[in-house]
Design a protein around this motif. Structure first.
Motif, PDB file in Angstrom:
ATOM      1  N   LEU A   2       0.821  -1.201   0.000  1.00 14.04           N
ATOM      2  CA  LEU A   2       0.000   0.000   0.000  1.00 14.04           C
ATOM      3  C   LEU A   2       0.861   1.261   0.000  1.00 14.04           C
ATOM      4  CD1 LEU A   2      -2.860   1.195   0.129  1.00 14.04           C
ATOM      5  CD2 LEU A   2      -2.658   1.113   2.650  1.00 14.04           C
ATOM      6  N   ASP A   3       1.812   1.347   0.904  1.00 10.33           N
ATOM      7  CA  ASP A   3       2.660   2.546   0.969  1.00 10.33           C
ATOM      8  C   ASP A   3       4.125   2.247   0.676  1.00 10.33           C
ATOM      9  OD1 ASP A   3       3.295   1.187   3.246  1.00 10.33           O
ATOM     10  OD2 ASP A   3       2.658   2.754   4.641  1.00 10.33           O
ATOM     11  N   LYS A   4       4.379   1.043   0.121  1.00 10.89           N
ATOM     12  CA  LYS A   4       5.750   0.646  -0.267  1.00 10.89           C
ATOM     13  C   LYS A   4       6.732   0.827   0.913  1.00 10.89           C
ATOM     14  CE  LYS A   4       4.630  -0.179  -4.572  1.00 10.89           C
ATOM     15  NZ  LYS A   4       3.157   0.022  -4.434  1.00 10.89           N
ATOM     16  N   SER A   5       6.381   0.201   2.010  1.00 14.32           N
ATOM     17  CA  SER A   5       7.210   0.343   3.209  1.00 14.32           C
ATOM     18  C   SER A   5       7.605  -1.022   3.765  1.00 14.32           C
ATOM     19  CB  SER A   5       6.465   1.129   4.293  1.00 14.32           C
ATOM     20  OG  SER A   5       5.367   0.376   4.780  1.00 14.32           O
ATOM     21  N   ILE A   6       8.718  -1.023   4.477  1.00  8.72           N
ATOM     22  CA  ILE A   6       9.164  -2.196   5.228  1.00  8.72           C
ATOM     23  C   ILE A   6       9.008  -1.875   6.708  1.00  8.72           C
ATOM     24  CG2 ILE A   6      11.100  -3.720   5.796  1.00  8.72           C
ATOM     25  CD1 ILE A   6      12.276  -3.036   3.054  1.00  8.72           C
ATOM     26  N   TYR A   7       8.210  -2.687   7.383  1.00  6.34           N
ATOM     27  CA  TYR A   7       8.077  -2.533   8.828  1.00  6.34           C
ATOM     28  C   TYR A   7       9.008  -3.525   9.510  1.00  6.34           C
ATOM     29  CZ  TYR A   7       6.324  -2.919  13.583  1.00  6.34           C
ATOM     30  OH  TYR A   7       6.248  -2.965  14.946  1.00  6.34           O
ATOM     31  N   ALA A   8       9.711  -3.071  10.533  1.00  3.10           N
ATOM     32  CA  ALA A   8      10.609  -3.945  11.279  1.00  3.10           C
ATOM     33  C   ALA A   8      10.439  -3.707  12.776  1.00  3.10           C
ATOM     34  CB  ALA A   8      12.057  -3.711  10.883  1.00  3.10           C
ATOM     35  N   ASN A   9      10.518  -4.785  13.524  1.00  8.68           N
ATOM     36  CA  ASN A   9      10.503  -4.713  14.983  1.00  8.68           C
ATOM     37  C   ASN A   9      11.598  -5.653  15.480  1.00  8.68           C
ATOM     38  OD1 ASN A   9      10.004  -4.909  17.774  1.00  8.68           O
ATOM     39  ND2 ASN A   9       7.808  -4.577  17.483  1.00  8.68           N
ATOM     40  N   VAL A  10      12.679  -5.060  15.948  1.00  3.66           N
ATOM     41  CA  VAL A  10      13.833  -5.824  16.413  1.00  3.66           C
ATOM     42  C   VAL A  10      13.931  -5.684  17.921  1.00  3.66           C
ATOM     43  CG1 VAL A  10      16.335  -6.137  16.256  1.00  3.66           C
ATOM     44  CG2 VAL A  10      15.039  -5.383  14.245  1.00  3.66           C
ATOM     45  N   GLN A  11      14.024  -6.822  18.595  1.00  4.24           N
ATOM     46  CA  GLN A  11      14.146  -6.812  20.049  1.00  4.24           C
ATOM     47  C   GLN A  11      15.317  -7.690  20.467  1.00  4.24           C
ATOM     48  OE1 GLN A  11      10.495  -7.678  22.171  1.00  4.24           O
ATOM     49  NE2 GLN A  11       9.239  -6.850  20.524  1.00  4.24           N
ATOM     50  N   ILE A  12      16.015  -7.251  21.499  1.00  7.90           N
ATOM     51  CA  ILE A  12      17.033  -8.091  22.139  1.00  7.90           C
ATOM     52  C   ILE A  12      16.593  -8.281  23.579  1.00  7.90           C
ATOM     53  CG2 ILE A  12      19.434  -8.294  22.860  1.00  7.90           C
ATOM     54  CD1 ILE A  12      20.240  -6.699  20.433  1.00  7.90           C
ATOM     55  N   ILE A  13      16.341  -9.538  23.947  1.00  5.62           N
ATOM     56  CA  ILE A  13      15.817  -9.894  25.248  1.00  5.62           C
ATOM     57  C   ILE A  13      16.929 -10.541  26.070  1.00  5.62           C
ATOM     58  CG2 ILE A  13      14.027 -11.135  26.497  1.00  5.62           C
ATOM     59  CD1 ILE A  13      12.940  -9.028  24.587  1.00  5.62           C
TER      60      ILE A  13
END
Length: 276
Positions: free
Chosen positions: A19-30
């Motif tokens: 839709l908006d030509k985007s990359i969503y990322a969610n990076v976590q270090i636990i």
């Protein structure tokens, strides 16, 4: 892990939006502890690869991030970096020119300045502005509990071309604790009151010290004769009539060049009878 140190367990979630030509990322270090888990790092947001500008919209959170993981990035300048950092940041702008804003809180932070061989500690909350980290009334301690106040700024050009403009005002502070292995021309311990200026780019830092020595100072200048002192390019005595010869060595000006580190020291010290 980072630099052979385990940070925690990494988790990554990403997806592409047509839709908006985007990359969503969610990076976590636990980090998994004995009693509970903590999220040391969380990087989340959008990257728009088709946009020519303003293609970043990312938030970064640090929670009790251990600073020892960063030692490798400061080799030749500081070492033994320890402590924890927590903060909230926004990352906007372009991927080649990121604009970062936020705040960072440093707790139980300590580090050794290699060329001075002195360890300092601090706790402070720092605002991070685009291209600028202002330092306001930061209190720094030496290993004996003496303190100094630091003011100034650290600048950068989109995370490159880092430069320093700092003034350190000690009440009394251990400013030098070197031996002949660090600098065979000029070494010893210096407990001083005065001003310390740190200026210049990261690859060519200039430290100017104007100091009055206090009790605990012991400076060694391994030169054979007074004649060799007078002809030295590194040491210069000034205003020798100010004190009686039995009372003081008056002033010494001593530029020291760090080997391959781009770290230069210019010391202008008034050596009082308390020093040896």
């Amino acid at each position: 892990g980072l630099n052979n140190e385990r940070i925690g367990e990494a988790r990554l979630l990403s997806n592409w939006s047509n839709l908006d030509k985007s990359i969503y990322a969610n990076v976590q270090i636990i980090n998994t502890g004995n009693r509970s888990n903590s999220r040391v790092l969380n990087l989340r947001g959008f990257y728009y690869p088709t946009r020519e500008k303003d293609n970043l919209s990312i938030d970064l959170t640090l929670e009790n991030f251990r600073l020892k993981f960063l030692n490798q990035f400061f080799q030749g300048i500081i070492s033994q970096l320890e402590g924890i950092a927590s903060g909230e940041f926004t990352i906007r702008g372009d991927i080649n020119k990121p604009v970062i804003k936020g705040s960072l809180e440093l707790l139980r932070t300590a580090f050794l300045i290699d060329y001075l061989n002195v360890k300092y500690s601090l706790q402070h909350k720092i605002d991070v502005k685009p291209g600028l980290i202002p330092i306001e009334n930061l209190i720094m301690f030496d290993s004996a509990g003496n303190q100094a106040t630091v003011n100034g700024k650290i600048t950068n050009n989109y995370l490159t071309d880092w430069a320093f403009d700092l003034k350190i005002k000690p009440s009394t502070l251990l400013a030098l604790n070197t031996g002949p292995k660090q600098n065979e021309l000029f070494y010893g311990s210096a407990v001083a009151t005065g001003d310390v200026l740190i200026k210049g780019p990261l690859e060519n830092i200039e430290m100017g010290i104007t100091a009055l020595t206090n009790k605990g100072t012991a400076i060694v200048i391994p030169l054979n004769t007074a004649g060799s002192v007078g002809s030295s390019d590194f040491i210069r005595f000034v205003n020798t009539a100010r004190y009686d010869a039995s009372d003081s060595m008056t002033y010494i000006t001593k530029p020291i060049v760090g080997s391959g580190t781009g770290f230069n020291i210019n010391l202008n010290a008034e050596i009082t009878p308390d020093a040896s």
